[in-house]
Scaffold this motif. Structure first.
Motif, short mmCIF file in Angstrom:
data_model
loop_
_atom_site.label_atom_id
_atom_site.label_comp_id
_atom_site.label_asym_id
_atom_site.label_seq_id
_atom_site.Cartn_x
_atom_site.Cartn_y
_atom_site.Cartn_z
N ASP A 146 1.47 -1.28 0.31
CA ASP A 146 0.11 0.03 -0.05
C ASP A 146 1.13 0.90 -0.33
O ASP A 146 1.79 1.26 0.36
CB ASP A 146 -0.92 0.00 1.21
CG ASP A 146 -1.94 -1.18 1.30
OD1 ASP A 146 -2.69 -1.56 0.33
OD2 ASP A 146 -2.32 -2.14 2.12
N LEU A 147 0.43 2.20 -0.70
CA LEU A 147 1.50 3.73 -0.60
C LEU A 147 0.59 4.52 -1.33
O LEU A 147 -0.43 5.00 -2.03
CB LEU A 147 2.70 3.45 -2.25
CG LEU A 147 3.32 4.05 -2.91
CD1 LEU A 147 3.58 4.72 -1.80
CD2 LEU A 147 4.00 3.85 -4.62
N ILE A 148 1.49 5.51 -0.14
CA ILE A 148 0.49 6.97 -0.51
C ILE A 148 2.00 7.63 -0.97
O ILE A 148 2.74 7.94 -0.36
CB ILE A 148 0.36 7.96 1.12
CG1 ILE A 148 -0.95 6.66 1.44
CG2 ILE A 148 -0.19 8.79 0.66
CD1 ILE A 148 -1.73 6.85 2.78
N ILE A 149 1.15 8.85 -2.39
CA ILE A 149 1.86 9.88 -2.18
C ILE A 149 1.66 11.48 -2.61
O ILE A 149 0.90 11.32 -2.81
CB ILE A 149 3.18 9.28 -3.57
CG1 ILE A 149 4.29 7.77 -3.60
CG2 ILE A 149 3.22 10.16 -4.23
CD1 ILE A 149 4.30 7.78 -4.91
N GLN A 150 2.39 12.11 -2.35
CA GLN A 150 2.36 13.69 -1.54
C GLN A 150 3.20 14.17 -3.07
O GLN A 150 4.43 13.96 -2.77
CB GLN A 150 2.06 14.15 -0.51
CG GLN A 150 1.86 15.63 -0.46
CD GLN A 150 1.76 15.99 0.87
OE1 GLN A 150 1.16 15.62 2.06
NE2 GLN A 150 3.07 17.10 1.44
N SER A 151 2.76 14.94 -3.75
CA SER A 151 3.35 15.21 -4.56
C SER A 151 3.33 17.40 -4.73
O SER A 151 2.64 17.72 -4.00
CB SER A 151 2.98 14.72 -6.39
OG SER A 151 3.29 15.83 -6.88
N LYS A 152 4.26 17.28 -4.86
CA LYS A 152 4.30 19.42 -5.01
C LYS A 152 3.05 19.58 -5.84
O LYS A 152 2.84 21.38 -5.56
CB LYS A 152 5.74 20.18 -4.97
CG LYS A 152 5.90 21.22 -5.31
CD LYS A 152 6.68 21.72 -5.53
CE LYS A 152 7.61 22.87 -5.56
NZ LYS A 152 8.72 23.63 -5.53
N HIS A 153 3.46 19.40 -7.05
CA HIS A 153 1.91 19.27 -7.42
C HIS A 153 0.46 18.95 -8.03
O HIS A 153 0.81 17.75 -7.60
CB HIS A 153 2.58 19.86 -9.22
CG HIS A 153 3.84 20.53 -9.36
ND1 HIS A 153 3.83 22.03 -9.28
CD2 HIS A 153 4.85 20.68 -9.59
CE1 HIS A 153 4.72 22.39 -8.95
NE2 HIS A 153 5.95 21.60 -9.52
N ALA A 154 -0.43 19.23 -8.37
CA ALA A 154 -1.39 18.88 -8.76
C ALA A 154 -1.51 17.90 -9.83
O ALA A 154 -0.68 18.03 -10.65
CB ALA A 154 -2.92 19.45 -9.15
N CYS A 155 -1.69 16.64 -9.28
CA CYS A 155 -1.98 15.06 -9.93
C CYS A 155 -3.58 14.13 -9.53
O CYS A 155 -3.75 14.41 -8.78
CB CYS A 155 -0.99 14.74 -9.60
SG CYS A 155 -0.68 13.87 -7.87
N LYS A 156 -3.65 14.06 -10.94
CA LYS A 156 -4.95 13.08 -10.98
C LYS A 156 -4.65 12.02 -11.11
O LYS A 156 -3.96 11.81 -12.13
CB LYS A 156 -5.20 13.98 -12.54
CG LYS A 156 -6.52 14.72 -11.71
CD LYS A 156 -7.00 15.47 -12.99
CE LYS A 156 -8.14 16.15 -13.31
NZ LYS A 156 -8.74 17.45 -14.72
N VAL A 157 -5.53 10.83 -10.25
CA VAL A 157 -5.17 9.49 -10.50
C VAL A 157 -5.89 8.64 -11.21
O VAL A 157 -5.09 8.05 -11.90
CB VAL A 157 -5.72 9.02 -8.95
CG1 VAL A 157 -6.93 8.47 -8.77
CG2 VAL A 157 -5.27 7.64 -8.15
#
Length: 449
Positions: free
Chosen positions: A302-313
């Motif tokens: 299970d993986l959670i990623i937080q990115s600097k820019h908005a992103c759509k799954v």
């Protein structure tokens, strides 16, 4: 006759016990080692590692003689001794003192990289006379006083004259005293790295590895010159090895995310991530996704990623081959089904259990917790998994992880860009940390040669 046999058996038990006690007492009482090793180390050494051989040997001898009943390991050691010491050879002893510290370090000169190993010898003349028999074309050695230095060129164009010049320069350096930790900590490895690889994100590190009866403890400091980003607002219910990090190395896309599609904003400017790893499934190959020995190694995680820019799954889901895409933002690899979920404009989840996501309000920087044994699990074809799990180095490493009970390592802010390392690997009730490490090392390829 029966009385004679019983007497003889009892005599052997007493003799073996007395011999074992004598060996252990000699190691503990009659040792004449120096407290702090003196070694010629230049200022440009990239890293320095000190192994407290006496601490390691005393504990391991005690484990082998008094606590372990590991016939397979004893047989392994016997084979290694017979192969490496009792074979026909013209090589004579270097008179190395096995109770003194061993120091390794690395230097770079004229675009060449050298590895150096410093040991203590009881006879410098014997060391100098006999070391050439142990050296290949890219190796050399020499002793000065009680310190013997072995050098090997590991990178760059081979140059024998340059190799010997570097060795001579090293022996002309002032001898540096390496200070040991307090004896009660049982430190057996001390590592100082002045410059870590740029891709790691860190710049320097000091680490002390210590052994206790049922654990291996870590203490140290590490420098991370970049500013940390905001912490995650989501966490995971852990079932395997749980890693949380706001340290983001450049090499992350080549390791944790190497099975995911490239060129998407989801994997650029990552600020933080959390992953719960529970093993690997060997799936059948899928279109353009990478395969190894005819299988697609798919992490069960299970993986959670937080990115600097908005992103759509949805864009991430679309980037996978059509053959694995399924409705409701799922990916079907055969036995492993991933669920994708948008958690916020800049945060997303991809994993096997979407119910594992929980709110998180902590301010941690880095930790790794859980059960290392679960990370060794390989799912798939019984024959293939059994073959991989029983390969020498893989089996040795997995057996070590399986002997552990739990891991708990944290890195916390100390001052400015300096962070404190504190952690522990606990071992199972009937396992002894150094003995398990010895078995793992003895199973590595360089011991099989």
């Amino acid at each position: 006759m029966q009385i004679k046999k019983r007497f003889y058996a009892a005599f052997l038990v007493v003799l073996l016990t007395a011999s074992s006690l004598l060996i252990f007492i000699c190691l503990n009482i009659l040792s004449n080692h120096q407290d702090n090793p003196l070694v010629p180390i230049p200022d440009d050494a990239g890293w320095v590692l000190r192994l407290d051989a006496e601490s390691f040997v005393k504990t391991e001898v005690y484990n082998t003689l008094f606590t372990e009943k590991d016939d397979a390991f004893i047989t392994k050691v016997r084979e290694l001794i017979n192969r490496n010491l009792n074979s026909d050879s013209d090589k004579k002893s270097l008179r190395i003192d096995p109770q003194e510290d061993i120091v390794l370090y690395s230097i770079e000169r004229d675009h060449k990289t050298y590895l150096l190993i410093a040991v203590q010898t009881r006879d410098a003349e014997a060391f100098n006379n006999n070391i050439p028999a142990y050296c290949k074309a890219n190796q050399a050695g020499k002793a000065l006083g009680h310190c013997g230095v072995f050098i090997q060129q590991i990178k760059g164009k081979k140059d024998r004259a340059a190799l010997e010049k570097v060795l001579a320069d090293i022996l002309n350096q002032p001898f540096r005293e390496l200070e040991k930790a307090a004896s009660e900590k049982n430190e057996f490895i001390a590592l100082n790295v002045k410059k870590l690889p740029a891709k790691s994100g860190f710049s320097s590190m000091n680490l002390s590895i210590q052994h206790q009866d049922k654990s291996i403890n870590l203490e140290g400091e590490i420098t991370y010159p970049k500013n940390l980003h905001a912490n995650l607002k989501f966490g995971l219910k852990s079932e395997g090895v749980y890693i949380y990090s706001r340290f983001i190395p450049e090499a992350l896309p080549d390791t944790l995310l190497n099975f995911l599609p490239e060129g998407l904003p989801h994997f650029k400017d990552i600020e933080a991530y959390a992953v719960d790893f529970k093993g690997t499934y060997l799936e059948d190959p899928k279109d353009s996704l990478p395969s190894i020995i005819g299988f697609l190694p798919t992490p069960v995680m299970d993986l959670i990623i937080q990115s600097k820019h908005a992103c759509k799954v949805e864009d991430l889901w679309q980037a996978f081959p059509e053959s694995v895409r399924r409705p409701n933002l799922t990916l079907n690899f055969g036995n492993t089904i991933f669920h994708l979920k948008q958690l916020s404009a800049t945060t997303y989840f991809i994993g096997v259990n979407p119910d594992a996501v929980i709110p998180y309000s902590g301010n941690d920087v880095f930790f790794i917790k859980g059960h290392l044994e679960k990370s060794t699990k390989i799912y798939g074809s019984t024959f293939v998994t059994a073959f991989i799990e029983n390969m020498g180095p893989v089996k040795a490493f997995n057996d070590f992880l399986k002997s552990s009970e739990s891991i708990d390592i944290e890195i916390k802010p100390k001052k400015g860009n300096l962070y404190k390392i504190k952690g522990k690997i606990n071992f199972k009730k009937d396992k002894h940390p150094l003995h398990e490490m010895t078995k793992m090392i003895s199973g590595m390829p360089f011991f099989e040669q």
